[in-house]
Design an enzyme around this catalytic site. Structure first.
Site, PDB file in Angstrom:
ATOM      1  N   ASN A 140       6.767   1.237   5.597  1.00  0.00           N
ATOM      2  CA  ASN A 140       6.106   2.376   4.973  1.00  0.00           C
ATOM      3  C   ASN A 140       6.935   3.087   3.927  1.00  0.00           C
ATOM      4  OD1 ASN A 140       3.377   2.651   6.162  1.00  0.00           O
ATOM      5  ND2 ASN A 140       4.578   2.503   8.044  1.00  0.00           N
ATOM      6  N   THR A 181      -6.833   2.683   6.281  1.00  0.00           N
ATOM      7  CA  THR A 181      -8.106   2.053   6.517  1.00  0.00           C
ATOM      8  C   THR A 181      -8.181   1.038   7.622  1.00  0.00           C
ATOM      9  OG1 THR A 181      -8.488   2.196   4.192  1.00  0.00           O
ATOM     10  CG2 THR A 181     -10.041   0.932   5.440  1.00  0.00           C
ATOM     11  N   GLU A 216       1.825  -1.949  12.336  1.00  0.00           N
ATOM     12  CA  GLU A 216       3.023  -1.955  11.498  1.00  0.00           C
ATOM     13  C   GLU A 216       4.296  -1.708  12.298  1.00  0.00           C
ATOM     14  OE1 GLU A 216       1.966   0.889   8.641  1.00  0.00           O
ATOM     15  OE2 GLU A 216       0.750  -0.515   7.504  1.00  0.00           O
ATOM     16  N   THR A 256      -4.875  -6.212   4.528  1.00  0.00           N
ATOM     17  CA  THR A 256      -3.896  -5.551   3.649  1.00  0.00           C
ATOM     18  C   THR A 256      -2.501  -5.853   4.210  1.00  0.00           C
ATOM     19  OG1 THR A 256      -4.296  -3.493   4.857  1.00  0.00           O
ATOM     20  CG2 THR A 256      -5.464  -3.785   2.785  1.00  0.00           C
ATOM     21  N   SER A 285       2.097   2.321  -0.977  1.00  0.00           N
ATOM     22  CA  SER A 285       0.950   1.660  -0.376  1.00  0.00           C
ATOM     23  C   SER A 285      -0.017   2.694   0.140  1.00  0.00           C
ATOM     24  CB  SER A 285       1.408   0.748   0.741  1.00  0.00           C
ATOM     25  OG  SER A 285       2.113   1.492   1.712  1.00  0.00           O
TER      26      SER A 285
END
Lengths: 387, 387
Positions: A382, A185, A263, A152, A387
Site C-alpha cells: 500500500n 473495491t 493484501e 486488481t 493505487s
C-alpha cells in the site's frame, strides 16, 4: 465446453473477458455478463460509503427496477470522484452494451474498480464492449476470463459454483473485502438459474451479504465502488429458504477466497464475540478488535497478547463489566474474569489460522468477523505505488 | 540547582525518579512527585476505555476530592486486567507513599504503564517508594529523572515549562498518544504554582486536554491507563482564563513531542476538516482519515493519493454532498467539487510535515487532528516483541 465452475454454471448465462487496454500493463480489464432469461430478476447491494463511484450511482438507479439483462465490469479505474463527466462515461458504457445486445440501457449494470479520481479512457472502453459482445460464451473458459478481467491486486481469480438437484448458483468476486483494499473495491457477481420473485431475490441477497461479505474486514475502510449483484435467469423452480441458504454458502466461499488473498495476509483470523446484549453489539465489538492495529500486528507476530485485545474490546461501543471479560485464543482461555487466565505461552498462534473468542457475559447474542493481520507486506503493497 | 524546565519548574514541587527493578532491563521505572503546597488543588482526566487499569480506578476515586499531595508512577507494567489483587497493589503503593510522606493515601494518585495483564513485583515497587521518598528534590536533574522513569517505547523524555510574570506551569508526558501506543498508555503530569479553585483547575484541564491530547491520534486505540493530572501548589494568584490558555499551550507542546516520538513515525500529519455542520463532526471526519490504514500508508509513501482520503471521508459519521468535497494537500487543491482538481503531482509530500485540509461545504465548523503515518517501523515495533 468444459464443466463450468463459475458465473456461467447456471443455465441461461454467457460471459466474456478481455484486455481492452485500460490497464497500462495490458492485462485483462473488462468483463461482460449476459442473462438470456427467461427471467431477468436481479438484486444488488452497494457500498455504504457516502462518496459513491459513478457506476454505483448508475447501478443503484438501474436496480430500482430489480431487473438486469447484463453487467459490464472494468478494472484499471474506479470512475469515482469523476463528477458528472464520470457519470456520463458510465451511462455511455451501458448504452453501448445495450446497443450491441439489442436491449435497454436501463437493463445494464456497470461496475468499476481501480484508482479513484481519474477518468476512464472511453474509446478503449467502448471498443472493449464491441469486442466482448462478440465473444460471449458459457463454460469454464468464459468463466475464467470473466473472473480474471476484474482483478486488481488480487493474485488469483475467485470463482464459485454450487448445484442442487434442480438449480445452480455460480459467481465470481475480486478484491480484498468490503473494506477498502488497495485499489479499492470489492466486486462480486452471483448468477443462478433458480426462478425467484424480485422480493425473494432481494431478501436472499441482503441476508447472504449481511452474513458473509459484511462480516469480513481487512482494514475497516469501505470503498467507493463495492457492489454485489445477483442475477436470476429463472430456469428452475426454487424454494426461497433453500435458495437463501445456498446463496449464503456461495458468498461465504467467495469471502474465504478474498480472505486468503487479502493484501499482505499471513494469518486468517476469526473473531467471535459471545455474551453480547445484541448481535449488532457483538459484531461492533469484533470489528473493533479486527480493525485495531495493535491487535493486527500482534496476530502477525503470532503473539498471544490478550492485553491488546482487552484494550480494543474496551474501546468498542458496547456495555460490559470488565471483571467478567473472557478471552480465548486458539482454545486457550488466556484472560478469565477480566484478569490473567491460563499462561499465554500455552496459546499457539504460529499457524495460519487464529481463532479469537471473546465472552462479554452481558447477554446472549453473538457474532463473528473474519479479518487478516497487519504485516510488512501490507505496508509494502500500500505504499510502494499509487493505487 | 540548574534552572528547571519540567515538572518542578513551578514553586512548591519536588520530584525523583529511579530504577526500582520493575523493568528487567534495569532502566529507570519509578517516579514520585510531591506538591508541598500551600494549596493541594488538583484535577485529572482519565481514559474512556471501558477496561480501566487498577491505578486509573484508584486515581479516579482519589480525584473526587480534587486534592493531591503526591503522584507515584511506574513503567514496566500497566497493572491492567489484574483483578482485585491488582487494585490492592495500587492501594498498597499509595499507602506506602502516604506513610513515607506523612500524608493520607487518599491524597496520592497512582499511574502505571507497560504490559497489560501482569501483576507488578510489589516488593520492588514498595522499596522503590522508600528510596524515592529520600531523593525528592527540585531542579533540572530531578525533572529529568522524573520524566525518564515513566518512559516505555519513548526514545526521549518529554518535558515542558512555561513562565508568566507571576506563575509557572511545568510538566512531563510519556507515550505516543491517547491512542494505544505500543506498551499502551499516555501519561502526563502538569504542575503549577498558580492558585486556582478546584472548579477552575478542573475546567482548565478539561478544556486544555480536549484541545490537545484528545486531538492527537496515532492508531485509534485508547489505552487502559491514559491519565493526565494537574497539580496546583497555589503560590501565586492567577487569572483562570489566562491560565487555561497557558495550560493549553503547554499541553500542545507535550503533544508535539509525543507526535515527534510516536512509534515508527516518519511523517507529522495534521488533518483539518472545515465546513462541517458541527465541531464534533469535523473532528470525527478528521479522525476517520487519521485512522485509515490506506491513507496512513499513502502518507508514509509521500503519495498524494487523494482518492483514499475521499474514500475515508465518505466513511466518516457525517453528512455532506460528495459533489462539493474539496481536498488540499500541502497547499495544492488536488480534489475540487468532488472530482479531480490540480494535478496530484504538484502536491509535494516528500518532507516530514503533511498538511491535509478537507472542506465538506456542509456548515461552518472545523477541527484538526494530529496523526502519524503507518510505516514498516510501526509494524516492526509492534510485532517484534510482546508489549
Amino acid at each position: 465446453m468444459n464443466r463450468s465452475a463459475g458465473v456461467t454454471a447456471p443455465a441461461g448465462f454467457r460471459a466474456a473477458g478481455l484486455a481492452a487496454g485500460i490497464k497500462p500493463t495490458g492485462t485483462p480489464d473488462m468483463t461482460l455478463l449476459v442473462n438470456d432469461g427467461p427471467s431477468t430478476v436481479a438484486a444488488g447491494v452497494f457500498t455504504r460509503n457516502k462518496v459513491k463511484a459513478a457506476p454505483v450511482l448508475w447501478s443503484q438507479q438501474v436496480l430500482t427496477e430489480q431487473s438486469l439483462r447484463a453487467v459490464v465490469l472494468n478494472s484499471g479505474g474506479a470512475n469515482a470522484c469523476t463528477g458528472p463527466e464520470g457519470f456520463q462515461d458510465t451511462h455511455a458504457t451501458a448504452e453501448r452494451v445495450a446497443e450491441r445486445l439489442g436491449i435497454g440501457a436501463i437493463e445494464v449494470a456497470v461496475c468499476s474498480t481501480g484508482l479513484i479520481g481519474e477518468r476512464l479512457p472511453m474509446p478503449k472502453v467502448l471498443s472493449g464492449v464491441d469486442s466482448l459482445a462478440t465473444m460471449l460464451d458459457s463454460g469454464s473458459e468464459a468463466d475464467l476470463a470473466a473472473a480474471t478481467a476484474v482483478m486488481t491486486t488480487d493474485s488469483v481469480p475467485k470463482q464459485v459454483a454450487k448445484t442442487t438437484s434442480t438449480w445452480t448458483i455460480g459467481g465470481f468476486a475480486k478484491g480484498a473485502g468490503m473494506c477498502a483494499p488497495n485499489m479499492a473495491t470489492m466486486l462480486a457477481v452471483v448468477t443462478t438459474d433458480a426462478a425467484l420473485s424480485k422480493a425473494d431475490a432481494d431478501a436472499a441477497l441482503r441476508k447472504a451479504v449481511d452474513q458473509t461479505f459484511n462480516r469480513f474486514d481487512v482494514d475497516g475502510g469501505t470503498s467507493t465502488n463495492d457492489t454485489v449483484l445477483l442475477l436470476c435467469s429463472g430456469m428452475h423452480e426454487a424454494d426461497a429458504g433453500e435458495f437463501t441458504a445456498a446463496l449464503t454458502e456461495v458468498c461465504a466461499d467467495l469471502v474465504a477466497q478474498l480472505q486468503a488473498d487479502a493484501e499482505g495476509v499471513t494469518k486468517h483470523i476469526s473473531i467471535t464475540v459471545r455474551g453480547a446484549a445484541t448481535e449488532a453489539e457483538a459484531l461492533a465489538t469484533a470489528r473493533t478488535v479486527a480493525d485495531d492495529n495493535l491487535c493486527k500486528t500482534a496476530f502477525f507476530a503470532s503473539d498471544p497478547n490478550w492485553g491488546r485485545i482487552a484494550m480494543a474490546v474496551g474501546n468498542a461501543p458496547t456495555e460490559f463489566d470488565q471483571q467478567r471479560l473472557d478471552i480465548t485464543l486458539n482454545g486457550v482461555t488466556v484472560c478469565r474474569a477480566g484478569g490473567r487466565g491460563e499462561d499465554r505461552e500455552k496459546a499457539d498462534l504460529s499457524g495460519t489460522d487464529i481463532v479469537v473468542e471473546i465472552d462479554l457475559h452481558a447477554g446472549d447474542a453473538e457474532g463473528t468477523i473474519l479479518t487478516t493481520d497487519l504485516s510488512h507486506a501490507y505496508v509494502e503493497e500500500n505504499s510502494a505505488y499509487s493505487s
